[in-house]
Design a protein around this motif. Structure first.
Motif, PDB file in Angstrom:
ATOM      1  N   LEU A  57       0.998  -1.186  -0.071  1.00 18.86           N
ATOM      2  CA  LEU A  57      -0.163   0.029  -0.012  1.00 18.86           C
ATOM      3  C   LEU A  57       0.931   1.211   0.153  1.00 18.86           C
ATOM      4  O   LEU A  57       1.754   1.359   0.985  1.00 18.86           O
ATOM      5  CB  LEU A  57      -0.799  -0.257   1.190  1.00 18.86           C
ATOM      6  N   LEU A  58       1.022   1.739  -0.976  1.00 17.99           N
ATOM      7  CA  LEU A  58       1.821   3.095  -1.267  1.00 17.99           C
ATOM      8  C   LEU A  58       0.979   4.337  -1.272  1.00 17.99           C
ATOM      9  O   LEU A  58      -0.479   4.292  -1.388  1.00 17.99           O
ATOM     10  CB  LEU A  58       2.509   3.134  -2.519  1.00 17.99           C
ATOM     11  N   ALA A  59       1.527   5.534  -1.082  1.00 18.22           N
ATOM     12  CA  ALA A  59       0.583   6.981  -1.300  1.00 18.22           C
ATOM     13  C   ALA A  59       0.055   6.768  -2.558  1.00 18.22           C
ATOM     14  O   ALA A  59      -1.204   7.383  -2.952  1.00 18.22           O
ATOM     15  CB  ALA A  59       1.658   8.036  -0.912  1.00 18.22           C
ATOM     16  N   GLU A  60       0.770   6.190  -3.512  1.00 19.52           N
ATOM     17  CA  GLU A  60       0.223   6.239  -5.113  1.00 19.52           C
ATOM     18  C   GLU A  60      -0.920   5.212  -5.244  1.00 19.52           C
ATOM     19  O   GLU A  60      -1.646   5.508  -6.306  1.00 19.52           O
ATOM     20  CB  GLU A  60       1.387   6.040  -6.163  1.00 19.52           C
ATOM     21  N   GLY A  61      -0.789   4.260  -4.491  1.00 24.51           N
ATOM     22  CA  GLY A  61      -1.890   3.339  -4.757  1.00 24.51           C
ATOM     23  C   GLY A  61      -1.749   1.847  -4.316  1.00 24.51           C
ATOM     24  O   GLY A  61      -0.921   1.686  -3.339  1.00 24.51           O
ATOM     25  N   GLY A 120       4.712  -7.161 -10.059  1.00 24.50           N
ATOM     26  CA  GLY A 120       3.498  -6.235  -9.144  1.00 24.50           C
ATOM     27  C   GLY A 120       2.738  -5.585 -10.458  1.00 24.50           C
ATOM     28  O   GLY A 120       3.495  -5.088 -11.427  1.00 24.50           O
ATOM     29  N   TYR A 121       1.379  -5.189 -10.080  1.00 22.22           N
ATOM     30  CA  TYR A 121       0.911  -4.087 -10.639  1.00 22.22           C
ATOM     31  C   TYR A 121       0.344  -3.082  -9.562  1.00 22.22           C
ATOM     32  O   TYR A 121       0.026  -3.400  -8.756  1.00 22.22           O
ATOM     33  CB  TYR A 121      -0.369  -4.806 -11.202  1.00 22.22           C
ATOM     34  N   LEU A 122       0.495  -2.007 -10.054  1.00 25.65           N
ATOM     35  CA  LEU A 122       0.127  -0.699  -9.189  1.00 25.65           C
ATOM     36  C   LEU A 122      -1.247  -0.236  -9.723  1.00 25.65           C
ATOM     37  O   LEU A 122      -1.523   0.370 -10.951  1.00 25.65           O
ATOM     38  CB  LEU A 122       1.302   0.217  -9.343  1.00 25.65           C
ATOM     39  N   ILE A 123      -2.196  -0.179  -8.854  1.00 28.56           N
ATOM     40  CA  ILE A 123      -3.544   0.295  -9.434  1.00 28.56           C
ATOM     41  C   ILE A 123      -3.387   1.698  -8.596  1.00 28.56           C
ATOM     42  O   ILE A 123      -3.566   2.108  -7.212  1.00 28.56           O
ATOM     43  CB  ILE A 123      -4.810  -0.355  -8.627  1.00 28.56           C
ATOM     44  N   ARG A 124      -3.609   2.733  -9.567  1.00 27.44           N
ATOM     45  CA  ARG A 124      -3.803   4.334  -9.026  1.00 27.44           C
ATOM     46  C   ARG A 124      -5.013   4.709  -8.999  1.00 27.44           C
ATOM     47  O   ARG A 124      -5.659   4.907 -10.208  1.00 27.44           O
ATOM     48  CB  ARG A 124      -2.637   5.081  -9.908  1.00 27.44           C
ATOM     49  N   PRO A 125      -5.790   4.834  -7.988  1.00 27.62           N
ATOM     50  CA  PRO A 125      -7.260   5.295  -7.681  1.00 27.62           C
ATOM     51  C   PRO A 125      -7.505   6.559  -8.481  1.00 27.62           C
ATOM     52  O   PRO A 125      -6.741   7.472  -8.275  1.00 27.62           O
ATOM     53  CB  PRO A 125      -7.570   5.082  -6.489  1.00 27.62           C
ATOM     54  N   SER A 147      -3.807  14.159 -10.604  1.00 24.94           N
ATOM     55  CA  SER A 147      -4.436  15.380  -9.722  1.00 24.94           C
ATOM     56  C   SER A 147      -4.203  14.897  -8.364  1.00 24.94           C
ATOM     57  O   SER A 147      -4.407  14.169  -7.789  1.00 24.94           O
ATOM     58  CB  SER A 147      -5.834  15.439 -10.349  1.00 24.94           C
ATOM     59  N   GLU A 148      -4.015  16.163  -7.392  1.00 24.36           N
ATOM     60  CA  GLU A 148      -3.966  15.964  -5.837  1.00 24.36           C
ATOM     61  C   GLU A 148      -5.453  16.352  -5.282  1.00 24.36           C
ATOM     62  O   GLU A 148      -5.620  16.550  -4.304  1.00 24.36           O
ATOM     63  CB  GLU A 148      -3.056  16.832  -5.268  1.00 24.36           C
ATOM     64  N   VAL A 149      -6.400  16.835  -6.338  1.00 19.21           N
ATOM     65  CA  VAL A 149      -7.703  17.492  -5.938  1.00 19.21           C
ATOM     66  C   VAL A 149      -8.833  16.587  -6.136  1.00 19.21           C
ATOM     67  O   VAL A 149      -9.113  15.923  -7.134  1.00 19.21           O
ATOM     68  CB  VAL A 149      -8.288  18.691  -6.692  1.00 19.21           C
ATOM     69  N   TRP A 150      -9.221  15.993  -4.924  1.00 24.92           N
ATOM     70  CA  TRP A 150     -10.119  15.048  -4.875  1.00 24.92           C
ATOM     71  C   TRP A 150     -11.773  15.526  -4.845  1.00 24.92           C
ATOM     72  O   TRP A 150     -11.632  16.406  -3.816  1.00 24.92           O
ATOM     73  CB  TRP A 150     -10.234  13.961  -3.652  1.00 24.92           C
ATOM     74  N   THR A 151     -12.620  15.520  -5.428  1.00 26.01           N
ATOM     75  CA  THR A 151     -13.937  15.938  -5.446  1.00 26.01           C
ATOM     76  C   THR A 151     -14.903  14.818  -4.245  1.00 26.01           C
ATOM     77  O   THR A 151     -14.684  13.842  -4.546  1.00 26.01           O
ATOM     78  CB  THR A 151     -14.897  16.009  -6.674  1.00 26.01           C
TER      79      THR A 151
END
Ligand code: FMN
Ligand code: PLP
Length: 219
Positions: free
Chosen positions: A72-76, A178-183, A209-213
């Motif tokens: 579990l990374l900050a990226e995904g 590995g596969y990284l899923i970036r949400p 983007s760092e902006v989440w709605t």
């Protein structure tokens, strides 16, 4: 036979293990994910790291299977598999996937959608090296998702691979990693009474983007 089907059909047990306040909307969704994941571990949920990953190739037929969340990374989210498997082929055709967690003991579900890519090689190397030798050899022996005539041929392949790497370290196959899923979408779902559940949803336009709605959705 009918009896158990009826019992399940008539089971309307309510979910009542918590609620989601609007305060949660202020939290970074990956941090919230980590918090929930930790709680699933601490509450001894069955197989807290099992996630259902769905892929869709060019034939547009969705395909789902359980894999283990391993990093579990900050990226995904990272899982490990055979790059030449059915899922690997579909990911090659279309890098959009979904992942799903259900933690019954907490009445919680997390839905993820996002873009997937191969994890950096050093991460895959490190993880592969940490696996038991038997699983390392298994990765070499299995042409994941391909048809085989019988079990014996798989076991023969394992014997061949064992000889090949006798008294040697087993290297990571190029076709495994590995596969990284970036949400781009993360939904936190908490079961509530009368099927009026809480859903807090985080969405962003793209993985950079760092902006989440953030929104609350009807159950
Ligand atoms: C609990 C559980 C965990 C699994 N973990 C993995 C995993 O981490 N990686 C993997 O490749 N397959 C894993 N599998 C097997 C997959 O569900 C699936 O059978 C396999 O990856 C082949 O899928 P595909 O033909 O769609 O590519 C797991 C199965 C279960 C039930
Ligand atoms: C086919 C396959 N590959 C990989 C894994 C992940 O295994 P590990 O936890 O040993 O890395 C599993 C787990 O069940 C699996 O079934």
């Amino acid at each position: 036979m009918k009896e158990f089907l009826d019992i399940l059909r008539n089971d309307h047990t309510d979910f009542d293990k918590g609620k989601l306040t609007d305060e949660l909307k202020k939290i970074d969704p990956m941090l919230l994910f980590k918090k929930w994941y930790q709680e699933a571990f601490e509450k001894q949920c069955v197989s807290p790291n099992s996630m259902t990953v769905s892929t869709v190739g060019v034939d547009l037929m969705p395909s789902s299977r359980v894999v283990y969340l391993k990093d579990l990374l900050a990226e995904g989210l990272i899982f490990y598999t055979n790059y030449e498997s059915e899922k690997g082929k579909q990911i090659g055709e279309n890098p959009q996937v979904s992942a799903l967690f259900f933690w019954d003991e907490l009445s919680r579900q997390i839905r993820v959608q996002g873009k997937i890519e191969k994890a950096p090689e050093f991460i895959s190397d490190e993880y592969f090296a940490s696996r038991p030798r038997g699983s390392q050899l298994g990765a070499w022996a299995s042409k994941q998702s391909e048809v085989i005539s019988d079990r014996v041929s798989l076991e023969k392949e394992l014997e061949r691979v064992k000889k090949q790497f006798k008294n040697k370290e087993v290297p990571r196959p190029e076709f495994w990693g590995g596969y990284l899923i970036r949400p781009t979408y993360i939904e936190f779902w908490q079961g509530r009474p009368n099927r009026l559940h809480d859903r807090i949803c985080f969405e962003r336009n793209n993985v950079e983007s760092e902006v989440w709605t953030v929104s609350r959705r009807n159950p």
